[in-house]
Design a protein around this motif. Structure first.
Motif, PDB file in Angstrom:
ATOM      1  N   ASP A  75       0.748  -1.196   0.064  1.00 56.92           N
ATOM      2  CA  ASP A  75       0.007  -0.158   0.077  1.00 56.92           C
ATOM      3  C   ASP A  75       0.992   1.178  -0.120  1.00 56.92           C
ATOM      4  OD1 ASP A  75      -2.321  -1.263   0.066  1.00 56.92           O
ATOM      5  OD2 ASP A  75      -2.911  -1.002   2.014  1.00 56.92           O
ATOM      6  N   LEU A  76       1.900   1.328   0.780  1.00 56.52           N
ATOM      7  CA  LEU A  76       2.659   2.401   1.038  1.00 56.52           C
ATOM      8  C   LEU A  76       3.528   2.499  -0.261  1.00 56.52           C
ATOM      9  CD1 LEU A  76       3.550   2.297   4.670  1.00 56.52           C
ATOM     10  CD2 LEU A  76       1.920   3.840   3.500  1.00 56.52           C
ATOM     11  N   GLU A  77       3.875   1.630  -0.972  1.00 56.49           N
ATOM     12  CA  GLU A  77       4.700   1.713  -1.982  1.00 56.49           C
ATOM     13  C   GLU A  77       3.982   2.455  -3.462  1.00 56.49           C
ATOM     14  OE1 GLU A  77       8.273  -1.698  -2.586  1.00 56.49           O
ATOM     15  OE2 GLU A  77       6.099  -2.235  -2.988  1.00 56.49           O
ATOM     16  N   ARG A  78       2.732   2.138  -3.242  1.00 61.47           N
ATOM     17  CA  ARG A  78       1.684   2.679  -4.253  1.00 61.47           C
ATOM     18  C   ARG A  78       1.136   4.070  -3.669  1.00 61.47           C
ATOM     19  NH1 ARG A  78      -1.012  -1.250  -4.135  1.00 61.47           N
ATOM     20  NH2 ARG A  78      -2.491  -0.867  -2.632  1.00 61.47           N
ATOM     21  N   ASP A  79       1.155   4.368  -2.588  1.00 66.51           N
ATOM     22  CA  ASP A  79       0.666   5.814  -2.019  1.00 66.51           C
ATOM     23  C   ASP A  79       0.990   5.857  -0.539  1.00 66.51           C
ATOM     24  OD1 ASP A  79      -0.933   7.788  -0.806  1.00 66.51           O
ATOM     25  OD2 ASP A  79      -2.943   6.916  -1.695  1.00 66.51           O
ATOM     26  N   PRO A  80       2.113   6.674  -0.373  1.00 63.54           N
ATOM     27  CA  PRO A  80       3.013   6.861   0.757  1.00 63.54           C
ATOM     28  C   PRO A  80       2.037   7.567   1.929  1.00 63.54           C
ATOM     29  CG  PRO A  80       3.650   8.474  -0.874  1.00 63.54           C
ATOM     30  CD  PRO A  80       2.636   7.724  -1.603  1.00 63.54           C
ATOM     31  N   ARG A  81       0.857   8.012   1.710  1.00 67.79           N
ATOM     32  CA  ARG A  81      -0.100   8.685   2.779  1.00 67.79           C
ATOM     33  C   ARG A  81      -0.075   7.558   3.651  1.00 67.79           C
ATOM     34  NH1 ARG A  81      -4.935  10.884  -0.312  1.00 67.79           N
ATOM     35  NH2 ARG A  81      -4.511   8.773  -1.134  1.00 67.79           N
ATOM     36  N   VAL A  82      -0.102   8.021   5.106  1.00 65.88           N
ATOM     37  CA  VAL A  82      -0.393   7.304   6.099  1.00 65.88           C
ATOM     38  C   VAL A  82      -0.741   7.973   7.327  1.00 65.88           C
ATOM     39  CG1 VAL A  82       2.186   7.299   6.695  1.00 65.88           C
ATOM     40  CG2 VAL A  82       0.795   5.085   7.423  1.00 65.88           C
ATOM     41  N   SER A  83      -1.317   7.292   8.280  1.00 66.74           N
ATOM     42  CA  SER A  83      -1.782   8.034   9.509  1.00 66.74           C
ATOM     43  C   SER A  83      -1.525   6.660  10.526  1.00 66.74           C
ATOM     44  CB  SER A  83      -3.293   7.828   9.741  1.00 66.74           C
ATOM     45  OG  SER A  83      -3.618   9.157   9.081  1.00 66.74           O
ATOM     46  N   VAL A  84      -0.823   7.355  11.758  1.00 60.20           N
ATOM     47  CA  VAL A  84      -0.330   6.155  12.613  1.00 60.20           C
ATOM     48  C   VAL A  84      -1.094   6.763  14.122  1.00 60.20           C
ATOM     49  CG1 VAL A  84       1.412   5.533  14.041  1.00 60.20           C
ATOM     50  CG2 VAL A  84       1.739   5.738  11.513  1.00 60.20           C
ATOM     51  N   VAL A  85      -1.840   5.853  14.594  1.00 62.58           N
ATOM     52  CA  VAL A  85      -2.248   6.132  16.004  1.00 62.58           C
ATOM     53  C   VAL A  85      -1.611   5.535  17.150  1.00 62.58           C
ATOM     54  CG1 VAL A  85      -4.400   6.293  17.413  1.00 62.58           C
ATOM     55  CG2 VAL A  85      -4.539   6.877  15.035  1.00 62.58           C
ATOM     56  N   VAL A  86      -1.470   6.069  18.093  1.00 62.20           N
ATOM     57  CA  VAL A  86      -0.827   5.280  19.442  1.00 62.20           C
ATOM     58  C   VAL A  86      -1.614   5.949  20.473  1.00 62.20           C
ATOM     59  CG1 VAL A  86       1.019   5.041  20.978  1.00 62.20           C
ATOM     60  CG2 VAL A  86       1.527   5.341  18.509  1.00 62.20           C
ATOM     61  N   ASP A  87      -2.615   4.954  21.237  1.00 58.60           N
ATOM     62  CA  ASP A  87      -3.321   5.285  22.227  1.00 58.60           C
ATOM     63  C   ASP A  87      -3.059   4.658  23.472  1.00 58.60           C
ATOM     64  OD1 ASP A  87      -4.459   3.371  20.992  1.00 58.60           O
ATOM     65  OD2 ASP A  87      -6.605   4.140  21.358  1.00 58.60           O
ATOM     66  N   ALA A  88      -3.863   4.862  24.599  1.00 56.90           N
ATOM     67  CA  ALA A  88      -3.683   4.215  25.890  1.00 56.90           C
ATOM     68  C   ALA A  88      -4.686   4.569  26.887  1.00 56.90           C
ATOM     69  CB  ALA A  88      -2.468   4.335  26.610  1.00 56.90           C
ATOM     70  N   GLY A  89      -5.324   3.884  27.732  1.00 60.60           N
ATOM     71  CA  GLY A  89      -6.280   4.130  28.716  1.00 60.60           C
ATOM     72  C   GLY A  89      -7.400   3.314  28.492  1.00 60.60           C
ATOM     73  N   GLU A  90      -8.204   2.912  29.534  1.00 56.88           N
ATOM     74  CA  GLU A  90      -9.329   2.127  29.405  1.00 56.88           C
ATOM     75  C   GLU A  90     -10.649   2.960  29.774  1.00 56.88           C
ATOM     76  OE1 GLU A  90      -8.922  -1.482  31.276  1.00 56.88           O
ATOM     77  OE2 GLU A  90      -7.107  -2.074  30.581  1.00 56.88           O
ATOM     78  N   GLN A  91     -10.656   3.715  30.842  1.00 58.51           N
ATOM     79  CA  GLN A  91     -11.810   4.527  31.395  1.00 58.51           C
ATOM     80  C   GLN A  91     -11.625   5.934  30.569  1.00 58.51           C
ATOM     81  OE1 GLN A  91     -13.969   3.193  33.398  1.00 58.51           O
ATOM     82  NE2 GLN A  91     -12.766   1.386  33.211  1.00 58.51           N
ATOM     83  N   TYR A  92     -12.808   6.491  30.288  1.00 56.07           N
ATOM     84  CA  TYR A  92     -13.059   7.796  29.668  1.00 56.07           C
ATOM     85  C   TYR A  92     -11.796   8.835  30.130  1.00 56.07           C
ATOM     86  CZ  TYR A  92     -14.777  11.799  27.457  1.00 56.07           C
ATOM     87  OH  TYR A  92     -15.176  13.016  26.638  1.00 56.07           O
ATOM     88  N   ASP A  93     -11.849   8.752  31.319  1.00 54.51           N
ATOM     89  CA  ASP A  93     -10.879  10.008  31.964  1.00 54.51           C
ATOM     90  C   ASP A  93      -9.436   9.485  31.877  1.00 54.51           C
ATOM     91  OD1 ASP A  93     -11.314   8.002  33.873  1.00 54.51           O
ATOM     92  OD2 ASP A  93     -11.669   9.566  35.519  1.00 54.51           O
ATOM     93  N   GLU A  94      -9.139   8.359  31.404  1.00 48.82           N
ATOM     94  CA  GLU A  94      -8.022   8.006  31.225  1.00 48.82           C
ATOM     95  C   GLU A  94      -7.245   7.849  29.976  1.00 48.82           C
ATOM     96  OE1 GLU A  94      -8.202   3.904  32.513  1.00 48.82           O
ATOM     97  OE2 GLU A  94      -7.925   4.296  34.544  1.00 48.82           O
ATOM     98  N   LEU A  95      -8.018   8.236  28.950  1.00 47.89           N
ATOM     99  CA  LEU A  95      -7.778   7.982  27.719  1.00 47.89           C
ATOM    100  C   LEU A  95      -6.534   8.968  27.079  1.00 47.89           C
ATOM    101  CD1 LEU A  95     -11.051   7.725  26.028  1.00 47.89           C
ATOM    102  CD2 LEU A  95      -9.293   5.512  26.633  1.00 47.89           C
ATOM    103  N   ARG A  96      -5.662   8.618  26.270  1.00 52.49           N
ATOM    104  CA  ARG A  96      -4.640   9.653  25.983  1.00 52.49           C
ATOM    105  C   ARG A  96      -4.102   8.820  24.524  1.00 52.49           C
ATOM    106  NH1 ARG A  96      -3.048   6.673  29.997  1.00 52.49           N
ATOM    107  NH2 ARG A  96      -1.030   5.773  30.080  1.00 52.49           N
ATOM    108  N   GLY A  97      -3.526   9.746  23.772  1.00 50.16           N
ATOM    109  CA  GLY A  97      -2.962   9.274  22.556  1.00 50.16           C
ATOM    110  C   GLY A  97      -2.440  10.259  21.511  1.00 50.16           C
TER     111      GLY A  97
END
Length: 166
Positions: A75-97
């Motif tokens: 996919d990236l050889e054909r179209d190098p556009r990419v999004s990367v997400v890193v996230d953590a937390g389980e409860q709503y008030d713990e979510l971060r990313g």
């Protein structure tokens, strides 16, 4: 955007977004500590393809050590556009990313051999320390992709409590 009552709620949401964004130091620490990202590429048919992957954060870039025969790589050889997400937390008030948008660039030989490469020394040590017990090894099936961020968005919902007290 002005709501029906004349208030500017969209602007208020935007201010909250800035208030819960990570500082550069918080973002760097978060990306150094977290182990798995989700990589979104554009498939041949235009549909998104999302896959989990280990990653490194070095020199202000996301680095992926990807199998060169994977759908992600094609996919990236054909179209190098990419999004990367890193996230953590389980409860709503713990979510971060962190979400990074950019273009993937192949760095070094494809696939990666054990030959020393000065351009890869820093990320290979970061990766080795994070995942390989300190010693990097190349298996002849993976190669490096670097994503220089064009846009970075971060959030840390743990900061919401302080906003609600105001």
């Amino acid at each position: 955007m002005v709501d029906g009552d004349g208030s500017n709620r969209a602007a208020g949401r935007q201010r909250r977004g800035r208030a819960i964004a990570m500082s550069d130091a918080e973002r760097d620490g978060f990306l150094a500590a977290e182990r798995t990202c989700r990589v979104a590429t554009v498939g041949k048919d235009g549909a998104p393809h999302v896959s989990p992957l280990w990653f490194g954060w070095s020199g202000g870039a996301v680095w992926l050590f990807s199998i060169t025969k994977s759908r992600r790589w094609r996919d990236l050889e054909r179209d190098p556009r990419v999004s990367v997400v890193v996230d953590a937390g389980e409860q709503y008030d713990e979510l971060r990313g962190v979400e990074v948008h950019g273009r993937a660039e192949q760095v070094g030989e494809v696939p990666r051999s054990a030959a020393p490469d000065p351009e890869l020394m820093a990320i290979e040590q970061v990766f080795a320390d994070k995942y390989m017990g300190g010693a990097f090894y190349a298996d002849g099936r993976h190669a490096w992709l670097r994503i220089e961020p064009e846009k970075i968005v971060s959030w840390d919902f743990r900061k919401l409590a302080a906003l609600q007290r105001k």
